[in-house]
Motif scaffolding. Sequence first.
Motif, PDB file in Angstrom:
ATOM      1  N   SER A  30       1.118  -1.701   0.034  1.00 30.52           N
ATOM      2  CA  SER A  30       0.046   0.134   0.399  1.00 30.52           C
ATOM      3  C   SER A  30       1.263   1.377  -0.067  1.00 30.52           C
ATOM      4  N   GLU A  81      -3.760   3.701  -4.296  1.00 30.30           N
ATOM      5  CA  GLU A  81      -3.569   2.167  -3.675  1.00 30.30           C
ATOM      6  C   GLU A  81      -3.670   1.257  -3.628  1.00 30.30           C
ATOM      7  N   LYS A  82      -2.784   1.001  -4.482  1.00 30.26           N
ATOM      8  CA  LYS A  82      -2.026  -0.583  -4.738  1.00 30.26           C
ATOM      9  C   LYS A  82      -0.570   0.042  -5.028  1.00 30.26           C
TER      10      LYS A  82
END
Length: 416
Positions: free
Chosen positions: A60, A72-73
């Motif tokens: 993250s 987000e990723k």
Amino acid sequence: MDRIEATYYVETPYPLADAAAVMAGEQSSGTFVAIPGETEELKMQYAARVERITELETVSQPSLSGEQLHFEKYYRGKVTVSWSVANFGTNLPVLCSTLMGNLYELRQFTGIKLVDIQLPDSYTTQFRGPKFGIRGTAELISNEAKTPLIGTIIKPSVGLTIADTADLVKKLAEAGIDFIKDDELMGSTRNSPFADRVQAVMEVLNRHQDKTGKKVMYAFNISDEMDNMLRNYETIVQAGGSCAMVSLYSAGLTAVKRIADIGQLTIHGHRNGWGMLNRHPLLGVSFSAYQKLWRLAGVDQLHVNGIRNKFWESDESVVSSIKACLTPMAGVLPALPVLSSGQWGGQAIDTYKLTQTTDYLYLAGGGIMAHPGGIGSGVSAIKQAWEAAVEGLTLAEATRKFPAVQQAVEKFGKTR
């Protein structure tokens, strides 16, 4: 056509395939937009190819700063890219620019590390590589010399007078040492000019050879600007020396290859500075890839730290580095792994268990100099510890068999 493959461990907020395509384009024929000169025919011959992608974990938070955007990723994975040998031929600097150049600055990546390089046999056989390697290094010392070769570093690193250095060398030679080296911080100081130090040290070692037939190897640090390095090299040759030490990162690949190509001295490659190339798990270059380039350049001996060293590196990493130096390359000799950094006899047992080889240059500074029984006992303790390791003894058993090893354990560590 023959191709060179490089595998990277990467992190990116974009799909791995998209980020890998950007890398391949940037590091070969492409740029940030399509251009008229990049024809399909040109790309077929010179463009990099993404060969394999292995998706791994997601996180993250980014490992390194990248785009000033929040994602987000971040995807991690292994990416293998290949290039035609036609892109660079045997030009090592251009090869390095291809493998480890602007790709580290690509905004698409928040982490990138060169894990390994796969070099075709047709490529490596175009290089001489190490002239002496493991066996050649031992033979320069004595026809009877066997690995592990036991060595030490002149300490204090900087500040000893030439007379004090020569006196210490005499004591070490008489104690049975195989190898002595300048510290990497020692070049040509005000109280120990390089040429004068070489002359004084080699007078001691040449006399020792006349008496015993053994030519203790001394690695003089020739690291300097190119003209001075060549001059320093010739100074060692004229004095009857057998080894030149070069700080690899500081001198650079081209300078080291130029020195190694002369072929009169074995080359001791000191890797100081390697930590900043490797210590971060998602930035830099692994030792496996690093050592291949220096072996192509002709380095005979390569530092790999040692088991339970005084630095940050894990035993697992050290063992991997040792095995990398010894891994065959077509037409290129293995490099002699140089174990150092807080070594004494106690680590010999575990080192042998983990690697099942004695092909080492085993350096101990304090482990020899600070031995309670003196320098002679310090050298004996390490040689005896290696004898015990090959016999399959534990360190506790070695202490019962060898008093010098017992003294070393009492001074430097515990049996286990």
